[in-house]
Design an enzyme around this catalytic site. Structure first.
Site, PDB file in Angstrom:
ATOM      1  N   ASN A   8       0.859  -1.186   0.000  1.00  0.00           N
ATOM      2  CA  ASN A   8       0.000   0.000   0.000  1.00  0.00           C
ATOM      3  C   ASN A   8       0.896   1.238   0.000  1.00  0.00           C
ATOM      4  O   ASN A   8       1.511   1.553   1.018  1.00  0.00           O
ATOM      5  CB  ASN A   8      -0.891  -0.053   1.260  1.00  0.00           C
ATOM      6  CG  ASN A   8      -1.730   1.196   1.436  1.00  0.00           C
ATOM      7  OD1 ASN A   8      -1.803   2.039   0.540  1.00  0.00           O
ATOM      8  ND2 ASN A   8      -2.363   1.323   2.587  1.00  0.00           N
ATOM      9  N   TRP A   9       0.974   1.889  -1.151  1.00  0.00           N
ATOM     10  CA  TRP A   9       1.895   3.037  -1.265  1.00  0.00           C
ATOM     11  C   TRP A   9       1.332   4.288  -0.596  1.00  0.00           C
ATOM     12  O   TRP A   9       2.030   5.284  -0.461  1.00  0.00           O
ATOM     13  CB  TRP A   9       2.179   3.343  -2.743  1.00  0.00           C
ATOM     14  CG  TRP A   9       2.943   2.272  -3.469  1.00  0.00           C
ATOM     15  CD1 TRP A   9       3.334   1.041  -2.978  1.00  0.00           C
ATOM     16  CD2 TRP A   9       3.422   2.316  -4.815  1.00  0.00           C
ATOM     17  NE1 TRP A   9       4.006   0.336  -3.949  1.00  0.00           N
ATOM     18  CE2 TRP A   9       4.072   1.094  -5.088  1.00  0.00           C
ATOM     19  CE3 TRP A   9       3.353   3.271  -5.833  1.00  0.00           C
ATOM     20  CZ2 TRP A   9       4.662   0.808  -6.325  1.00  0.00           C
ATOM     21  CZ3 TRP A   9       3.935   2.992  -7.072  1.00  0.00           C
ATOM     22  CH2 TRP A   9       4.584   1.769  -7.303  1.00  0.00           C
ATOM     23  N   GLU A  97      -6.801   4.562   8.018  1.00  0.00           N
ATOM     24  CA  GLU A  97      -6.631   5.991   7.706  1.00  0.00           C
ATOM     25  C   GLU A  97      -7.893   6.568   7.056  1.00  0.00           C
ATOM     26  O   GLU A  97      -8.242   7.721   7.277  1.00  0.00           O
ATOM     27  CB  GLU A  97      -5.387   6.183   6.805  1.00  0.00           C
ATOM     28  CG  GLU A  97      -4.112   6.008   7.615  1.00  0.00           C
ATOM     29  CD  GLU A  97      -2.952   5.391   6.858  1.00  0.00           C
ATOM     30  OE1 GLU A  97      -2.940   5.415   5.617  1.00  0.00           O
ATOM     31  OE2 GLU A  97      -2.038   4.846   7.541  1.00  0.00           O
ATOM     32  N   GLU A 165      -5.220  -5.124  10.762  1.00  0.00           N
ATOM     33  CA  GLU A 165      -4.201  -4.090  10.918  1.00  0.00           C
ATOM     34  C   GLU A 165      -4.438  -3.330  12.218  1.00  0.00           C
ATOM     35  O   GLU A 165      -5.219  -2.360  12.236  1.00  0.00           O
ATOM     36  CB  GLU A 165      -4.267  -3.107   9.746  1.00  0.00           C
ATOM     37  CG  GLU A 165      -4.033  -3.745   8.394  1.00  0.00           C
ATOM     38  CD  GLU A 165      -3.507  -2.722   7.390  1.00  0.00           C
ATOM     39  OE1 GLU A 165      -2.340  -2.840   7.006  1.00  0.00           O
ATOM     40  OE2 GLU A 165      -4.251  -1.805   7.029  1.00  0.00           O
ATOM     41  N   SER A 210       3.535  -2.218  10.245  1.00  0.00           N
ATOM     42  CA  SER A 210       4.990  -2.244  10.396  1.00  0.00           C
ATOM     43  C   SER A 210       5.629  -3.567   9.989  1.00  0.00           C
ATOM     44  O   SER A 210       6.629  -3.989  10.582  1.00  0.00           O
ATOM     45  CB  SER A 210       5.394  -1.852  11.827  1.00  0.00           C
ATOM     46  OG  SER A 210       4.979  -0.523  12.091  1.00  0.00           O
ATOM     47  N   GLY A 232       4.923   1.308   4.614  1.00  0.00           N
ATOM     48  CA  GLY A 232       6.249   1.934   4.460  1.00  0.00           C
ATOM     49  C   GLY A 232       7.264   1.085   3.701  1.00  0.00           C
ATOM     50  O   GLY A 232       7.931   1.575   2.779  1.00  0.00           O
TER      51      GLY A 232
HETATM   52  P1  PGA Z   1       2.848   0.222   7.587  1.00  0.00           P
HETATM   53  O1  PGA Z   1       1.388   0.397   6.976  1.00  0.00           O
HETATM   54  O2  PGA Z   1       3.418  -1.057   6.992  1.00  0.00           O
HETATM   55  O3  PGA Z   1       3.621   1.429   7.147  1.00  0.00           O
HETATM   56  O4  PGA Z   1       2.707   0.115   9.048  1.00  0.00           O
HETATM   57  C1  PGA Z   1       0.524  -0.686   6.782  1.00  0.00           C
HETATM   58  C2  PGA Z   1      -0.793  -0.238   6.245  1.00  0.00           C
HETATM   59  O5  PGA Z   1      -1.266   0.840   6.632  1.00  0.00           O
HETATM   60  O6  PGA Z   1      -1.423  -0.935   5.432  1.00  0.00           O
END
Ligand code: PGA
Length: 251
Positions: A8-9, A97, A165, A210, A232
């Site tokens: 996921n960019w 988000e 998540e 993460s 990330g």
């Molecule tokens: P992250 O994001 O790997 O940067 O923690 C994961 C996501 O929001 O799908």
């Protein structure tokens, strides 16, 4: 069964950077046996990236979000028929988000899920608890509410992709422990199977939060983990390729 490695960019990369990242991945990944690779770049780049794919490409592109309607006066929204018209078949729905920063509530997420099903569009439904909900022990209630509201009215109970998540693990460098992940995935699969009536083998649960090249192997070998959703670390070709290699070794 194949594992899924999804990137996921989010709202990152200029057009040139996106082309570079996509091309680096596409060139480097010329054979995978047991991994399905999904990339979710910003929507504005999807058409071009899709056109860069050759027939042998192992990368599948998807959108980070979609509208709950097919067409009309919805300024700024992108519909499923629009995505389908450029060859896109996947979207994320209900990313934390979207829920927290853009006010997507349970009912809008449910509408989007239903709309995907009506349009035969594949989706990964993202769920997860906040730190406060984890600490107060309310996390199962949160998962139940998020899953029940999104899925209870669906007519076709097949091929479901859920990303667990925990919000406290997203972008924080803090990963849920293998024990926490295994417990969450077991609970989610049981609930979807027993309370929502999905056949067990048709429910895949990805972990997100993460995940990176250092912990991917451990996460992907944790029981009931069918893949990972990476934020990330999906922005660096070497890291994402290394996560795919870990997936290949785990299966
Ligand atoms: P992250 O994001 O790997 O940067 O923690 C994961 C996501 O929001 O799908």
């Amino acid at each position: 069964m194949k594992k899924i490695v999804a990137g996921n960019w989010k709202m990152n990369q200029t057009f040139q950077q996106a082309i570079h990242l996509f091309s680096s991945l596409d060139q480097a990944i010329d054979s995978v046996k047991s991994t399905e690779i999904l990339l979710f770049p910003p929507a504005v780049y999807l058409h071009h990236l899709q056109s860069l794919k050759n027939k042998k490409s192992l990368l599948t592109l998807g959108a980070q979000n979609c509208a709950a309607w097919n067409a009309g006066a919805y300024t700024g929204e992108i519909s499923i028929p629009m995505l389908q018209s450029i060859g896109i078949e996947w979207t994320l729905i209900g990313h934390s988000e979207r829920r927290t920063l853009f006010g997507e509530d349970l009912s809008l997420v449910a509408q989007k899920v239903k709309h995907c099903q009506q349009n035969q569009f594949k989706y990964i439904l993202c769920i997860g608890e906040t730190l406060q909900e984890r600490e107060t022990g309310e996390f199962e209630t949160v998962w139940r509410n998020q899953l029940n509201s999104a899925l209870k009215d669906l007519t076709e109970k097949t091929n479901l992709y859920v990303a667990y998540e925990p919000v406290w693990a997203i972008g924080t460098g803090k990963t849920a422990s293998p024990k926490e992940i295994a417990q969450a995935h077991t609970w989610i699969k049981n609930y979807i199977q027993h309370d929502l009536g999905y056949p067990k083998e048709q429910v895949l649960v990805l972990y997100g939060g993460s995940c990176n090249e250092k912990n991917a192997s451990e996460i992907l070998s944790t029981p009931h983990v069918d893949g990972v959703l990476v934020g990330g670390a999906s922005l660096k070709a070497e890291s994402f390729i290394s996560i795919i290699e870990s997936s290949e070794q785990c299966t």
